[in-house]
Design an enzyme around this catalytic site. Structure first.
Site, PDB file in Angstrom:
ATOM      1  N   ASN A 345      -0.925   7.130   5.362  1.00 54.73           N
ATOM      2  CA  ASN A 345      -0.625   6.281   4.209  1.00 54.73           C
ATOM      3  C   ASN A 345      -1.697   6.521   3.148  1.00 54.73           C
ATOM      4  O   ASN A 345      -2.523   5.658   2.855  1.00 54.73           O
ATOM      5  CB  ASN A 345      -0.567   4.808   4.621  1.00 54.73           C
ATOM      6  CG  ASN A 345      -0.005   3.925   3.536  1.00 54.73           C
ATOM      7  OD1 ASN A 345      -0.737   3.256   2.820  1.00 54.73           O
ATOM      8  ND2 ASN A 345       1.308   3.939   3.393  1.00 54.73           N
ATOM      9  N   ARG A 390      -2.227   3.748   0.114  1.00 54.07           N
ATOM     10  CA  ARG A 390      -0.996   3.765  -0.702  1.00 54.07           C
ATOM     11  C   ARG A 390      -0.376   2.374  -0.768  1.00 54.07           C
ATOM     12  O   ARG A 390       0.045   1.920  -1.832  1.00 54.07           O
ATOM     13  CB  ARG A 390       0.021   4.765  -0.167  1.00 54.07           C
ATOM     14  CG  ARG A 390       1.237   4.909  -1.100  1.00 54.07           C
ATOM     15  CD  ARG A 390       2.275   5.879  -0.568  1.00 54.07           C
ATOM     16  NE  ARG A 390       3.253   6.220  -1.594  1.00 54.07           N
ATOM     17  CZ  ARG A 390       4.353   5.524  -1.864  1.00 54.07           C
ATOM     18  NH1 ARG A 390       4.611   4.412  -1.179  1.00 54.07           N
ATOM     19  NH2 ARG A 390       5.190   5.914  -2.811  1.00 54.07           N
ATOM     20  N   CYS A 391      -0.285   1.697   0.374  1.00 54.69           N
ATOM     21  CA  CYS A 391       0.296   0.353   0.389  1.00 54.69           C
ATOM     22  C   CYS A 391      -0.464  -0.598  -0.525  1.00 54.69           C
ATOM     23  O   CYS A 391       0.123  -1.501  -1.118  1.00 54.69           O
ATOM     24  CB  CYS A 391       0.284  -0.213   1.809  1.00 54.69           C
ATOM     25  SG  CYS A 391       1.468   0.532   2.937  1.00 54.69           S
ATOM     26  N   MET A 392      -1.777  -0.420  -0.638  1.00 59.99           N
ATOM     27  CA  MET A 392      -2.621  -1.353  -1.385  1.00 59.99           C
ATOM     28  C   MET A 392      -2.679  -1.056  -2.875  1.00 59.99           C
ATOM     29  O   MET A 392      -3.466  -1.682  -3.590  1.00 59.99           O
ATOM     30  CB  MET A 392      -4.040  -1.344  -0.816  1.00 59.99           C
ATOM     31  CG  MET A 392      -4.158  -1.862   0.600  1.00 59.99           C
ATOM     32  SD  MET A 392      -5.873  -2.055   1.113  1.00 59.99           S
ATOM     33  CE  MET A 392      -6.476  -0.358   1.009  1.00 59.99           C
TER      34      MET A 392
END
Length: 406
Positions: A345, A390-392
């Site tokens: 990620n 990436r999620c953050m």
């Protein structure tokens, strides 16, 4: 101001983050599952790790915007404040007595205080009025307005596709209000007023973690636990109608905790390179969705191809010979461990430059062997919600993808 993105790897200029705050202190062993966290994070350490993440971005000349700062500025607009309050109190479990009290209370607080109440929530034992049947029968530590600990993962509630922002529709009840707050910012904040938008929180479920901009005109969307086939169909039609894409790849993913979004399986690190969870790479398929004219009513028709291996279908749509894969971990066991810890990620800062958690030694070694510069950050506490760099992060501006990078 210039906003937008046409790929995952164009040079990152502006990004939206959320620094962990009091909403994370609301997690307990009794509610963390419902709030979609695997553990109870050490908040002070999570903040230190996030500050270092943000500084690593600034060190690469990336402008960092914070969601709560934008929200506070947005809530100074009377219309935005009224919408935020009504949305927060729209649940059916408050009752009129308590709802009327909370409406008056929230209408009188400062924008900064309202931001805290909307994100950290309000417990029953924190109210000083509106007493009645509801307050009497709820426990003191029951939430009247739920906290939003998943705000940390700004990728999910919006995604930029060229010069349009897609407001997503989050599937899990614990996250529904996130997109509503994000939509307020894009609607009322002076920086974004007039920004063209697609999709919306009221449409079929699509989450930003499932949306990958593989190259200009080619978008992959994971279909599984969080994003539905109907959601992909809806957003595909919108992208085709507005010439934002020529191909959408619908990618079925296993409905497991460790692979909830497509970006927990793969992320782009260059114009033709992708880090992929090797244990599922060979079973991953895609259905290419393309526009196929209009019917007699003028409605857009879609052509949906049969399943093909994902990397092959992606390469064809992108117009390249091959989409090269870099494996998570160094062997199948390490791959499973590091995939769980968000080894793949990654957040691309530019072609061949990616932010990754430092703990995933095998994956980072593979990236470096492939010529990718790894910007390693700590994530022992940030990862407790099962999300990586990436999620953050929600990229708000990327430079157009360089032809040489593809």
């Amino acid at each position: 101001m210039s906003h937008g993105a046409d790929s995952e790897v164009g040079r990152l200029r502006t990004v939206l983050l959320h620094r962990p705050g009091p909403e994370l202190t609301r997690l307990t062993p009794r509610n963390n599952d419902r709030m979609l966290f695997d553990g109870i994070p050490w908040v002070a350490r999570a903040q230190e790790e996030h500050d270092a993440f943000a500084q690593a971005l600034r060190d690469r000349d990336v402008e960092v915007l914070y969601l709560t700062e934008l929200l506070t500025e947005t809530l100074s607009v009377p219309e935005a404040r009224a919408t935020a309050v009504e949305t927060a109190l729209a649940g059916l479990d408050l009752g009129d007595t308590l709802r009327h009290f909370l409406r008056d209370f929230l209408s009188d607080v400062t924008p900064a205080e309202l931001t805290t109440h909307l994100t950290a929530g309000i417990r029953n034992d924190e109210v000083r009025g509106g007493f009645g049947l509801v307050t009497s029968m709820l426990a003191g530590d029951d939430f009247l307005v739920d906290p939003l600990p998943n705000l940390l993962f700004t990728r999910d509630s919006s995604v930029w596709i060229r010069d349009r922002v897609a407001i997503t529709s989050l599937a899990m009840p614990a996250r529904k209000r996130e997109t509503q707050l994000t939509e307020l910012i894009y609607t009322h904040h002076p920086r974004f007023v007039g920004t063209p938008r697609i999709h919306g929180s009221h449409y079929e479920h699509v989450e930003g973690g499932d949306v990958l901009l593989l190259s200009p005109g080619v978008v992959a969307v994971g279909v599984g636990e969080r994003t539905t086939p109907a959601g992909v169909e809806r957003i595909a039609r919108q992208m085709f109608d507005q010439d934002l894409a020529h191909t959408v790849l619908a990618v079925p993913i296993a409905q497991e905790r460790a692979t909830m979004h497509l970006d927990t399986i793969c992320t782009m690190v260059d114009g033709d390179q992708m880090i992929v969870y090797e244990n599922v790479a060979d079973s991953l398929v895609a259905h290419a969705v393309t526009p196929a004219g209009v019917d007699g009513d003028g409605s857009l028709l879609l052509e949906v191809a049969g399943p093909r291996p994902f990397l092959e279908a992606a390469a064809d749509a992108m117009g390249i010979d091959k989409l090269h894969r870099i494996a998570t971990g160094l062997d199948p066991v390490e791959a499973e461990r590091e995939q769980w810890d968000d080894g793949n990620n990654t957040l691309a800062l530019d072609a061949r430059v990616a932010v990754a958690y430092e703990r995933n030694h095998g994956t980072n070694a593979r990236l470096e062997q492939a010529g990718i510069e790894v910007v390693a950050i700590a994530g022992s506490e940030l990862g407790s919600g099962r999300g990586g760099p990436r999620c953050m992060s929600c990229p708000i501006e990327r430079e157009p993808l360089h032809p040489a990078a593809s």
